[in-house]
Design a protein around this motif. Sequence first.
Motif, short mmCIF file in Angstrom:
data_model
loop_
_atom_site.label_atom_id
_atom_site.label_comp_id
_atom_site.label_asym_id
_atom_site.label_seq_id
_atom_site.Cartn_x
_atom_site.Cartn_y
_atom_site.Cartn_z
N GLN A 99 8.18 4.09 -4.85
CA GLN A 99 7.35 3.71 -3.70
C GLN A 99 6.43 4.87 -3.28
O GLN A 99 5.26 4.65 -2.97
CB GLN A 99 8.23 3.27 -2.53
CG GLN A 99 9.01 1.99 -2.78
CD GLN A 99 8.13 0.75 -2.92
OE1 GLN A 99 7.06 0.66 -2.35
NE2 GLN A 99 8.59 -0.21 -3.71
N ILE A 100 6.97 6.08 -3.27
CA ILE A 100 6.18 7.25 -2.90
C ILE A 100 5.09 7.50 -3.93
O ILE A 100 3.91 7.68 -3.60
CB ILE A 100 7.09 8.50 -2.75
CG1 ILE A 100 8.02 8.34 -1.54
CG2 ILE A 100 6.25 9.78 -2.65
CD1 ILE A 100 9.15 9.37 -1.49
N ILE A 101 5.47 7.50 -5.21
CA ILE A 101 4.52 7.80 -6.29
C ILE A 101 3.41 6.77 -6.35
O ILE A 101 2.25 7.11 -6.61
CB ILE A 101 5.26 7.92 -7.64
CG1 ILE A 101 6.17 9.16 -7.63
CG2 ILE A 101 4.29 7.97 -8.81
CD1 ILE A 101 7.17 9.22 -8.76
N ALA A 102 3.74 5.52 -6.09
CA ALA A 102 2.74 4.44 -6.17
C ALA A 102 1.62 4.60 -5.14
O ALA A 102 0.49 4.20 -5.38
CB ALA A 102 3.42 3.08 -6.00
N ARG A 103 1.91 5.20 -3.99
CA ARG A 103 0.89 5.25 -2.93
C ARG A 103 0.28 6.63 -2.71
O ARG A 103 -0.80 6.75 -2.13
CB ARG A 103 1.47 4.73 -1.62
CG ARG A 103 2.49 5.61 -0.97
CD ARG A 103 2.92 5.09 0.41
NE ARG A 103 3.81 6.05 1.03
CZ ARG A 103 5.13 6.03 0.96
NH1 ARG A 103 5.74 5.06 0.30
NH2 ARG A 103 5.85 6.96 1.54
#
Length: 176
Positions: free
Chosen positions: A131-135
């Motif tokens: 989730q962190i890497i995606a945004r």
Amino acid sequence: MAMWVFGYGSLLWNPGFEVAEQRMATLPGYARSFCMRSIHHRGTEAEPGLVLALDEVADARCDGVALRVSEGQEDTTLAYLRERELISSAYLEKMLEIGLADGRRVTAVTYVIDADHVQYCGGLPLEEQAQIIARAHGGRGPNREYLLNTAEHLHALGVADPDLDWLARRVAAISA
């Protein structure tokens, strides 16, 4: 004496210095993981991303590459690496012994996480990492680009990293 650098993340695909020789290598006692919050290159202080770091773990090993610095470029390369890797002091620069695929053992400049640093975040669940890497997005671009480039280069080198493979698939699904 030759200067070697151990690459396990972005140094695989963007060393940023003249490489005279590259060999597959293994570093014992450390594991590659997204255990460092990135507030410069792949995130911001307001919305940190995640970057790979080497976390000291008994009985672990990290497969990567040994990069031999071109003769006469040692000082320039070390200055470049320190500016790039020690931007926030979350990494520690260590001289560690690595094993090359051809059987040689060499000492290499290696950047490992300082587990006492505020940017350390070892043990985050993979879904939270995804989730962190995606945004996240930082000064060097999207966090997902960093993940995908690293995963692709590990595949090209024949290095299996199931967690990175899972993260690459999950981030692609989130970003779709």
